[in-house]
Write a protein that holds these residues in place. Structure first.
Motif, PDB file in Angstrom:
ATOM      1  N   TRP A 313       0.825  -1.208   0.000  1.00 33.97           N
ATOM      2  CA  TRP A 313       0.000   0.000   0.000  1.00 33.97           C
ATOM      3  C   TRP A 313       0.861   1.260   0.000  1.00 33.97           C
ATOM      4  O   TRP A 313       0.603   2.196  -0.746  1.00 33.97           O
ATOM      5  CB  TRP A 313      -0.916  -0.017   1.220  1.00 33.97           C
ATOM      6  CG  TRP A 313      -1.906   1.109   1.247  1.00 33.97           C
ATOM      7  CD1 TRP A 313      -3.042   1.229   0.499  1.00 33.97           C
ATOM      8  CD2 TRP A 313      -1.852   2.281   2.064  1.00 33.97           C
ATOM      9  NE1 TRP A 313      -3.708   2.403   0.799  1.00 33.97           N
ATOM     10  CE2 TRP A 313      -3.008   3.061   1.755  1.00 33.97           C
ATOM     11  CE3 TRP A 313      -0.961   2.742   3.040  1.00 33.97           C
ATOM     12  CZ2 TRP A 313      -3.265   4.274   2.392  1.00 33.97           C
ATOM     13  CZ3 TRP A 313      -1.229   3.956   3.665  1.00 33.97           C
ATOM     14  CH2 TRP A 313      -2.364   4.709   3.335  1.00 33.97           C
ATOM     15  N   VAL A 314       1.891   1.251   0.827  1.00 36.31           N
ATOM     16  CA  VAL A 314       2.784   2.414   0.895  1.00 36.31           C
ATOM     17  C   VAL A 314       3.532   2.598  -0.421  1.00 36.31           C
ATOM     18  O   VAL A 314       3.610   3.709  -0.967  1.00 36.31           O
ATOM     19  CB  VAL A 314       3.778   2.271   2.064  1.00 36.31           C
ATOM     20  CG1 VAL A 314       4.838   3.371   2.002  1.00 36.31           C
ATOM     21  CG2 VAL A 314       3.048   2.328   3.401  1.00 36.31           C
ATOM     22  N   VAL A 315       4.077   1.509  -0.960  1.00 36.85           N
ATOM     23  CA  VAL A 315       4.850   1.599  -2.206  1.00 36.85           C
ATOM     24  C   VAL A 315       3.954   2.030  -3.363  1.00 36.85           C
ATOM     25  O   VAL A 315       4.320   2.905  -4.161  1.00 36.85           O
ATOM     26  CB  VAL A 315       5.529   0.243  -2.514  1.00 36.85           C
ATOM     27  CG1 VAL A 315       6.146   0.269  -3.915  1.00 36.85           C
ATOM     28  CG2 VAL A 315       6.601  -0.047  -1.476  1.00 36.85           C
ATOM     29  N   ILE A 316       2.767   1.421  -3.473  1.00 39.23           N
ATOM     30  CA  ILE A 316       1.844   1.795  -4.550  1.00 39.23           C
ATOM     31  C   ILE A 316       1.418   3.252  -4.403  1.00 39.23           C
ATOM     32  O   ILE A 316       1.327   3.991  -5.389  1.00 39.23           O
ATOM     33  CB  ILE A 316       0.616   0.862  -4.546  1.00 39.23           C
ATOM     34  CG1 ILE A 316       1.016  -0.549  -4.986  1.00 39.23           C
ATOM     35  CG2 ILE A 316      -0.479   1.393  -5.468  1.00 39.23           C
ATOM     36  CD1 ILE A 316      -0.079  -1.577  -4.824  1.00 39.23           C
ATOM     37  N   GLY A 317       1.172   3.682  -3.162  1.00 38.57           N
ATOM     38  CA  GLY A 317       0.775   5.068  -2.933  1.00 38.57           C
ATOM     39  C   GLY A 317       1.854   6.055  -3.336  1.00 38.57           C
ATOM     40  O   GLY A 317       1.575   7.055  -4.014  1.00 38.57           O
ATOM     41  N   LEU A 318       3.091   5.781  -2.946  1.00 38.65           N
ATOM     42  CA  LEU A 318       4.194   6.685  -3.282  1.00 38.65           C
ATOM     43  C   LEU A 318       4.501   6.664  -4.779  1.00 38.65           C
ATOM     44  O   LEU A 318       4.720   7.714  -5.393  1.00 38.65           O
ATOM     45  CB  LEU A 318       5.438   6.307  -2.479  1.00 38.65           C
ATOM     46  CG  LEU A 318       5.353   6.537  -0.962  1.00 38.65           C
ATOM     47  CD1 LEU A 318       6.607   6.015  -0.278  1.00 38.65           C
ATOM     48  CD2 LEU A 318       5.148   8.018  -0.653  1.00 38.65           C
ATOM     49  N   LEU A 319       4.516   5.458  -5.350  1.00 32.86           N
ATOM     50  CA  LEU A 319       4.774   5.354  -6.782  1.00 32.86           C
ATOM     51  C   LEU A 319       3.634   5.993  -7.575  1.00 32.86           C
ATOM     52  O   LEU A 319       3.869   6.689  -8.579  1.00 32.86           O
ATOM     53  CB  LEU A 319       4.940   3.884  -7.179  1.00 32.86           C
ATOM     54  CG  LEU A 319       5.288   3.602  -8.646  1.00 32.86           C
ATOM     55  CD1 LEU A 319       6.577   4.313  -9.037  1.00 32.86           C
ATOM     56  CD2 LEU A 319       5.426   2.093  -8.879  1.00 32.86           C
ATOM     57  N   GLY A 320       2.407   5.772  -7.125  1.00 35.74           N
ATOM     58  CA  GLY A 320       1.265   6.396  -7.786  1.00 35.74           C
ATOM     59  C   GLY A 320       1.327   7.907  -7.719  1.00 35.74           C
ATOM     60  O   GLY A 320       0.978   8.604  -8.683  1.00 35.74           O
ATOM     61  N   LEU A 321       1.784   8.439  -6.585  1.00 36.51           N
ATOM     62  CA  LEU A 321       1.935   9.893  -6.441  1.00 36.51           C
ATOM     63  C   LEU A 321       2.990  10.426  -7.403  1.00 36.51           C
ATOM     64  O   LEU A 321       2.789  11.463  -8.048  1.00 36.51           O
ATOM     65  CB  LEU A 321       2.319  10.226  -5.000  1.00 36.51           C
ATOM     66  CG  LEU A 321       2.565  11.702  -4.681  1.00 36.51           C
ATOM     67  CD1 LEU A 321       1.318  12.527  -4.972  1.00 36.51           C
ATOM     68  CD2 LEU A 321       2.992  11.858  -3.225  1.00 36.51           C
ATOM     69  N   LEU A 322       4.097   9.698  -7.524  1.00 36.50           N
ATOM     70  CA  LEU A 322       5.153  10.108  -8.448  1.00 36.50           C
ATOM     71  C   LEU A 322       4.645  10.093  -9.882  1.00 36.50           C
ATOM     72  O   LEU A 322       4.876  11.049 -10.650  1.00 36.50           O
ATOM     73  CB  LEU A 322       6.359   9.168  -8.300  1.00 36.50           C
ATOM     74  CG  LEU A 322       7.526   9.400  -9.278  1.00 36.50           C
ATOM     75  CD1 LEU A 322       8.129  10.782  -9.061  1.00 36.50           C
ATOM     76  CD2 LEU A 322       8.592   8.322  -9.097  1.00 36.50           C
ATOM     77  N   VAL A 323       3.949   9.036 -10.245  1.00 40.29           N
ATOM     78  CA  VAL A 323       3.406   8.931 -11.605  1.00 40.29           C
ATOM     79  C   VAL A 323       2.370  10.023 -11.850  1.00 40.29           C
ATOM     80  O   VAL A 323       2.351  10.662 -12.908  1.00 40.29           O
ATOM     81  CB  VAL A 323       2.793   7.535 -11.836  1.00 40.29           C
ATOM     82  CG1 VAL A 323       2.029   7.496 -13.162  1.00 40.29           C
ATOM     83  CG2 VAL A 323       3.875   6.466 -11.818  1.00 40.29           C
ATOM     84  N   ALA A 324       1.496  10.249 -10.866  1.00 44.49           N
ATOM     85  CA  ALA A 324       0.427  11.236 -11.035  1.00 44.49           C
ATOM     86  C   ALA A 324       0.981  12.641 -11.231  1.00 44.49           C
ATOM     87  O   ALA A 324       0.485  13.397 -12.076  1.00 44.49           O
ATOM     88  CB  ALA A 324      -0.506  11.200  -9.829  1.00 44.49           C
ATOM     89  N   THR A 325       1.997  12.991 -10.463  1.00 42.62           N
ATOM     90  CA  THR A 325       2.575  14.329 -10.617  1.00 42.62           C
ATOM     91  C   THR A 325       3.339  14.462 -11.925  1.00 42.62           C
ATOM     92  O   THR A 325       3.525  15.572 -12.426  1.00 42.62           O
ATOM     93  CB  THR A 325       3.525  14.638  -9.445  1.00 42.62           C
ATOM     94  OG1 THR A 325       4.514  13.590  -9.327  1.00 42.62           O
ATOM     95  CG2 THR A 325       2.764  14.732  -8.140  1.00 42.62           C
ATOM     96  N   THR A 326       3.738  13.326 -12.502  1.00 40.14           N
ATOM     97  CA  THR A 326       4.478  13.347 -13.756  1.00 40.14           C
ATOM     98  C   THR A 326       3.540  13.393 -14.969  1.00 40.14           C
ATOM     99  O   THR A 326       3.734  14.182 -15.899  1.00 40.14           O
ATOM    100  CB  THR A 326       5.396  12.114 -13.875  1.00 40.14           C
ATOM    101  OG1 THR A 326       6.285  12.091 -12.760  1.00 40.14           O
ATOM    102  CG2 THR A 326       6.188  12.166 -15.172  1.00 40.14           C
ATOM    103  N   ILE A 327       2.496  12.546 -14.916  1.00 41.02           N
ATOM    104  CA  ILE A 327       1.623  12.428 -16.090  1.00 41.02           C
ATOM    105  C   ILE A 327       0.232  12.970 -15.866  1.00 41.02           C
ATOM    106  O   ILE A 327      -0.563  13.068 -16.806  1.00 41.02           O
ATOM    107  CB  ILE A 327       1.509  10.954 -16.565  1.00 41.02           C
ATOM    108  CG1 ILE A 327       0.685  10.148 -15.546  1.00 41.02           C
ATOM    109  CG2 ILE A 327       2.868  10.347 -16.796  1.00 41.02           C
ATOM    110  CD1 ILE A 327       0.331   8.761 -16.030  1.00 41.02           C
ATOM    111  N   GLY A 328      -0.109  13.298 -14.605  1.00 41.22           N
ATOM    112  CA  GLY A 328      -1.473  13.730 -14.311  1.00 41.22           C
ATOM    113  C   GLY A 328      -1.913  14.912 -15.133  1.00 41.22           C
ATOM    114  O   GLY A 328      -3.063  15.001 -15.562  1.00 41.22           O
TER     115      GLY A 328
END
Length: 334
Positions: A313-328
């Motif tokens: 959950w923590v890894v997916i959340g952090l990775l998802g945040l990184l991806v979202a700020t990059t491609i969001g």
């Protein structure tokens, strides 16, 4: 409960209707004396109201918006799912969480929560206890995401596309993604729904891969294995197809060609009516999800399965945040 959540949310003007519906459902469902009588209706609401609501949400969008947002998120979805599946498989071995429980938790966290768990369980021959543990674990972290992510998104001053992409990537179950997205804003909820529905499609290759692996393992241990089990597993895969995703796209297609722009006698258009019904049905579904959740069973999750899910959950959340700020930002406003 959906009506109460709508009234309170409207009065507070904080956009918390979805989270309130879920919390109210949890509170009422925790009453052991009445819970058995609530389960049939709660299950019906959580299963069908959500799917119909998501289908009708397509009236808010056009095919062009779906393609833009969905295409922008595909790379991020593949990255998040790939990392989660790899990490979950490796970590489960390290901490001693054995299959099929490890597979259920990993796939549930990586792709689409409880839907993935329930689809995968019969394919891998999971026991009811393993399925219940996995569902309970996913539910715990999904509820945390619904309540925590909107607060973090506001504190970080995220835009709607960025937060919606993050919610669609980081939260597990479809109902929880919808609740998280719309708790932030309607625009973020639209983006989160599209990203999540695109992410849900990954369950098909995963289920096919699991079917192949189980059939291959059975064949390697018994050369006389019949085609019956493999055939039944293929049937399970076909039944796991998220048909409400198809309905969502069809309704968006109707909106794209103007068939939902028909004016209604009371004002507004057919698309507006569909959007309003979708919002109400989703509130009903989330209240049902809360009522159908056995809060007491969540405490029965073992430490090692809980640790596996927590790390994912923590890894997916952090990775998802990184991806979202990059491609969001590529998704643009919906």
């Amino acid at each position: 409960m959906a009506a109460v959540a709508r009234l309170i949310g409207s009065a507070l003007q904080l956009g918390l209707e979805t989270a309130l519906a879920l919390v109210l459902g949890l509170i009422v469902g925790a009453a052991a004396s009445i819970r058995p009588r609530l389960i049939p209706g709660a299950t019906l609401a959580s299963r069908y109201a959500l799917r119909i609501g998501i289908t009708l949400l397509g009236a808010r969008l056009t095919i062009g918006q779906l393609l833009t947002t969905g295409a922008a998120s595909i790379v991020g979805i593949v990255l998040v799912i790939g990392v989660a599946l790899t990490l979950g498989t490796w970590l489960a071995r390290r901490i001693g969480v054995v299959p099929p429980l490890s597979a259920l938790i990993t796939v549930g966290m990586a792709i689409c929560g409880n839907s993935a768990i329930l689809a995968l369980s019969p394919i891998v021959g999971a026991k009811h206890r393993d399925t219940a543990y996995a569902v309970s674990t996913i539910t715990i972290f999904g509820l945390i995401g619904v309540l925590l992510l909107p607060l973090l998104g506001r504190s970080l001053h995220m835009s709607d596309p960025v937060f919606g992409t993050w919610a669609g990537l980081a939260v597990n179950d479809t109902a929880q993604v919808v609740a998280t997205g719309y708790a932030f804003s309607p625009g973020a909820g639209d983006v989160a729904t599209i990203v999540k529905l695109t992410r849900n499609l990954a369950i098909l290759p995963v289920l096919l891969g699991a079917t192949w692996f189980v059939a291959r393992s059975a064949a390697s241990t018994d050369d006389t294995v019949a085609s019956g089990p493999a055939t039944s597993r293929i049937a399970l895969v076909s039944r796991a197809v998220p048909w409400f995703v198809v309905g969502f796209v069809v309704v968006a297609g109707l909106r794209s060609v103007g068939l939902l722009d028909v004016p209604l006698p009371g004002g507004g258009t057919l698309a507006d009516l569909c959007s309003t019904l979708a919002a109400l049905l989703i509130l009903v579904a989330l209240a049902g999800v809360g009522m159908a959740t056995d809060v007491r069973s969540l405490s029965a999750v073992g430490r090692r399965p809980f640790l596996l899910a927590a790390v994912l959950w923590v890894v997916i959340g952090l990775l998802g945040l990184l991806v979202a700020t990059t491609i969001g930002g590529l998704a643009g406003p919906v």
